[in-house]
Motif scaffolding. Structure first.
Motif, PDB file in Angstrom:
ATOM      1  N   ALA A  82      33.383  39.167  22.106  1.00  0.00           N
ATOM      2  CA  ALA A  82      32.975  37.883  22.720  1.00  0.00           C
ATOM      3  C   ALA A  82      31.952  37.943  23.765  1.00  0.00           C
ATOM      4  O   ALA A  82      31.119  37.285  23.745  1.00  0.00           O
ATOM      5  N   THR A  83      32.479  38.854  24.562  1.00  0.00           N
ATOM      6  CA  THR A  83      31.552  39.349  26.036  1.00  0.00           C
ATOM      7  C   THR A  83      30.356  39.843  25.486  1.00  0.00           C
ATOM      8  O   THR A  83      29.152  39.564  25.857  1.00  0.00           O
ATOM      9  N   SER A  84      30.221  40.893  24.529  1.00  0.00           N
ATOM     10  CA  SER A  84      28.905  41.176  24.032  1.00  0.00           C
ATOM     11  C   SER A  84      27.866  40.434  23.531  1.00  0.00           C
ATOM     12  O   SER A  84      26.654  40.228  23.584  1.00  0.00           O
ATOM     13  N   SER A  85      28.670  39.502  22.625  1.00  0.00           N
ATOM     14  CA  SER A  85      27.648  38.519  21.991  1.00  0.00           C
ATOM     15  C   SER A  85      27.268  37.568  22.831  1.00  0.00           C
ATOM     16  O   SER A  85      26.148  37.196  22.847  1.00  0.00           O
ATOM     17  N   TYR A  86      27.973  36.972  24.061  1.00  0.00           N
ATOM     18  CA  TYR A  86      27.319  36.301  25.077  1.00  0.00           C
ATOM     19  C   TYR A  86      26.313  36.828  25.884  1.00  0.00           C
ATOM     20  O   TYR A  86      25.353  36.032  25.955  1.00  0.00           O
ATOM     21  N   ILE A  87      26.689  37.898  26.313  1.00  0.00           N
ATOM     22  CA  ILE A  87      25.545  38.848  27.032  1.00  0.00           C
ATOM     23  C   ILE A  87      24.181  38.872  26.270  1.00  0.00           C
ATOM     24  O   ILE A  87      23.041  38.612  26.674  1.00  0.00           O
ATOM     25  N   ALA A  88      24.473  39.379  25.189  1.00  0.00           N
ATOM     26  CA  ALA A  88      23.130  39.686  24.178  1.00  0.00           C
ATOM     27  C   ALA A  88      22.512  38.200  24.170  1.00  0.00           C
ATOM     28  O   ALA A  88      21.240  38.485  23.860  1.00  0.00           O
ATOM     29  N   ALA A  89      23.102  37.224  23.858  1.00  0.00           N
ATOM     30  CA  ALA A  89      22.525  36.039  23.508  1.00  0.00           C
ATOM     31  C   ALA A  89      21.725  35.105  24.990  1.00  0.00           C
ATOM     32  O   ALA A  89      20.706  34.312  24.916  1.00  0.00           O
ATOM     33  N   ASN A  90      22.163  35.605  26.219  1.00  0.00           N
ATOM     34  CA  ASN A  90      21.680  34.884  27.201  1.00  0.00           C
ATOM     35  C   ASN A  90      21.277  35.915  28.394  1.00  0.00           C
ATOM     36  O   ASN A  90      20.580  35.328  29.377  1.00  0.00           O
ATOM     37  N   ILE A  91      21.231  37.300  28.059  1.00  0.00           N
ATOM     38  CA  ILE A  91      20.528  37.993  29.241  1.00  0.00           C
ATOM     39  C   ILE A  91      19.310  37.979  29.345  1.00  0.00           C
ATOM     40  O   ILE A  91      18.415  38.036  30.507  1.00  0.00           O
ATOM     41  N   ALA A  92      18.318  37.915  28.068  1.00  0.00           N
ATOM     42  CA  ALA A  92      16.893  37.681  28.064  1.00  0.00           C
ATOM     43  C   ALA A  92      16.407  36.878  28.959  1.00  0.00           C
ATOM     44  O   ALA A  92      16.708  35.506  28.910  1.00  0.00           O
ATOM     45  N   GLY A  93      15.593  37.184  30.026  1.00  0.00           N
ATOM     46  CA  GLY A  93      15.197  36.181  30.954  1.00  0.00           C
ATOM     47  C   GLY A  93      15.855  35.357  31.942  1.00  0.00           C
ATOM     48  O   GLY A  93      15.527  34.407  32.594  1.00  0.00           O
ATOM     49  N   ALA A  94      17.091  36.010  31.988  1.00  0.00           N
ATOM     50  CA  ALA A  94      17.928  35.251  32.931  1.00  0.00           C
ATOM     51  C   ALA A  94      17.506  35.664  34.264  1.00  0.00           C
ATOM     52  O   ALA A  94      17.327  36.815  34.620  1.00  0.00           O
ATOM     53  N   GLU A  95      17.890  34.632  35.305  1.00  0.00           N
ATOM     54  CA  GLU A  95      17.268  35.125  36.758  1.00  0.00           C
ATOM     55  C   GLU A  95      18.595  36.009  37.385  1.00  0.00           C
ATOM     56  O   GLU A  95      17.867  36.762  38.169  1.00  0.00           O
ATOM     57  N   SER A  96      19.608  35.862  37.107  1.00  0.00           N
ATOM     58  CA  SER A  96      20.620  36.691  37.515  1.00  0.00           C
ATOM     59  C   SER A  96      21.428  37.438  36.550  1.00  0.00           C
ATOM     60  O   SER A  96      22.345  36.918  36.099  1.00  0.00           O
ATOM     61  N   PRO A  97      21.012  38.782  36.185  1.00  0.00           N
ATOM     62  CA  PRO A  97      21.913  39.154  35.306  1.00  0.00           C
ATOM     63  C   PRO A  97      23.066  39.512  35.575  1.00  0.00           C
ATOM     64  O   PRO A  97      24.324  39.517  34.737  1.00  0.00           O
TER      65      PRO A  97
END
Length: 496
Positions: free
Chosen positions: A423-438
């Protein structure tokens, strides 16, 4: 009636020393976790090998419990108990003095070996020393609180020792604890019931031990290598073959390692299954809350340990004030089922956690609910664990409770950790692009993983409640009564 039914005047002092020994074994399930990063660095253990500090203990302890229980029945409970204490202290000394990874792994394996002798012997001693229903309820309440709360105490003590002394003290601390328990047991503990004089079931011992080792290792490997990896699948196939053969052998031999009547009893079978499921959920809780507090919230090891105190208090209260008081008045399922549902409610509350959740507003009330629910469940469950078993089988029946919980811990760690990681991997993959704070996205992803796994834990606890409500049908007077075998000896026991 046999003189063995006369209560020993030293039994309450004996309980104190047996409880100290049990606490030492339970502590070691979690105390090493907090010290592991420091030990890994000091001993230059690779990331790939560090899991063996935990796995070596789990494999030896889980794999040898049935043998340890039968040894206690054959060799004498007190003698086995004292041997386990000395061996556990010696193994702990080796761990504290370790100069490299191999020495550390060996010490953890030895701790598991002697723990597998110590735990069933402690619990079966308790069974034959407390025969009066009300006294047994109090004794089981105290012991149940230690069994349930000891893991959380291990986190607290591990944080204190690592932060203020040195990681080696998580091992050295066992030496004075074992010394106190040994001296007390020598003078206060009696072993009133008869031994099992049957010869050891060698084929059953080999098949059962290897089957349990492959089962625990299969789940451990699944966590690190993946569920579809060839070695993991091979371990599970081997487990089915070994344990299937074990059951066939136990049906045929004259003196089986594990008499199947011990596990096929409706109440005992229900208790073993319900507690095993509860431990799956509880191990996931410890794992995720520890990571959440340290990695997401930035808590120190000692602050993390202290944050678990409300759960410990809840477990002690649930075990000694709820379970022990109700055990002789209402059927056990009317304590266990609501207790497991209350724990599921606490887990459900915890599943609502966010990156900035309030400790006082969310984590603490959830842990109190979990503690009260699990504490009140463990107590009557443990009192029923070997209800009606002859004294000569008390050790092996105690070992079955330990085994169900050890296997539950292995399953919980592997299964829930895998769910969380996915679940963590899926969330990060879906939200990391363009995030202000990785970093914020990573923290949010971790919390999403924990929350997803905790929802599974809610379901597992709900199933455990259904098992308890369906299978456990003992009446309160049965839980209170002392069963006797043909020699007139008392039978009930409880276990961690």
């Amino acid at each position: 009636m046999s003189e063995t039914l006369q209560p020993d005047p030293r039994r309450w002092k004996a309980l104190a020393f047996i409880a100290v020994a049990q606490l030492m074994v339970v502590l070691d399930a979690t105390i090493v976790n907090i010290a592991l990063p420091s030990a890994q660095q000091a001993l230059d253990i690779s990331n790939g090998n560090r899991q063996w500090v935990i796995t070596a203990y789990a494999l030896a302890f889980g794999g040898l419990l049935l043998l340890g229980g039968r040894v206690a029945d054959m060799w004498g409970r007190k003698r086995t108990f004292l041997t386990g204490l000395v061996g556990f202290a010696g193994a702990s000394a080796i761990g504290g003095a370790a100069t490299g990874g191999a020495m550390m792994f060996a010490s953890r394996g030895l701790q598991g070996v002697f723990g597998a002798l110590l735990a069933p012997a402690a619990l079966s001693l308790l069974s034959v020393m407390f025969t009066d229903g009300k006294e047994r309820a109090k004794a089981f309440g105290i012991f149940g609180a230690i069994a349930g709360g000891g893991a959380a105490v291990g986190l607290i003590l591990g944080g204190l020792l690592t932060e203020y002394l040195d990681w080696r003290w998580v091992f050295f601390v066992n030496i004075p604890i074992a010394a106190v328990a040994f001296v007390g047991a020598m003078t206060q503990v009696t072993d009133p019931a008869g031994r099992n004089r049957s010869p050891l079931d060698i084929p059953g011992t080999l098949l059962g031990t290897l089957g349990l080792v492959s089962l625990v290792y299969g789940f451990t490997r699944a966590e690190s290598e993946g569920w579809s990896e060839g070695g993991t699948i091979a371990m599970f196939v081997l487990t089915v073959a070994l344990l299937g053969s074990f059951v066939l052998v136990e049906q045929r031999v004259k003196a089986p390692l594990l008499p199947l009547r011990v596990v096929l009893d409706r109440n005992r079978g229900g208790v073993y299954l319900a507690l095993g499921l509860a431990v799956i959920a509880m191990f996931g809780l410890f794992l995720f809350l520890t990571y959440y507090m340290q990695e997401v919230r930035g808590y120190s090891p000692i602050r993390t340990g202290l944050a678990f105190l409300p759960m410990v208090v809840g477990m002690v209260t649930g075990s000694t004030q709820i379970g022990a008081r109700l055990m002789t008045r209402v059927p056990p399922r009317y304590i266990m089922t609501p207790g497991l549902l209350l724990a599921a409610g606490g887990m459900l509350l915890l599943a609502q956690m966010e990156v900035d959740s309030s400790y006082v507003g969310l984590l603490m009330p959830a842990m109190i609910m979990l503690g009260l629910g699990l504490g009140s469940t463990f107590m009557p469950a443990m009192s029923l664990a070997t209800y009606g078993v002859e004294p000569r089988d008390a050790g092996i029946a105690s070992a079955m409770i330990n085994t169900s919980q050890q296997v539950g811990g292995a399953i919980g760690t592997a299964l829930l950790n895998t769910i969380a990681a996915s679940a963590t991997s899926s969330y990060i993959a879906a939200n990391i692009a363009g995030a202000e704070s990785p970093v914020l996205v990573q923290h949010a992803g971790m919390v999403e993983g924990y929350s997803t796994a905790l929802w599974w834990a809610v379901g597992i606890l709900t199933v455990a409640a259904a098992v308890a409500g369906t299978l456990v049908n003992a009446e309160p007077q049965r839980a209170e009564a002392v069963a006797e075998d043909d020699e007139g000896e008392a039978a009930p026991v409880m276990a961690h």
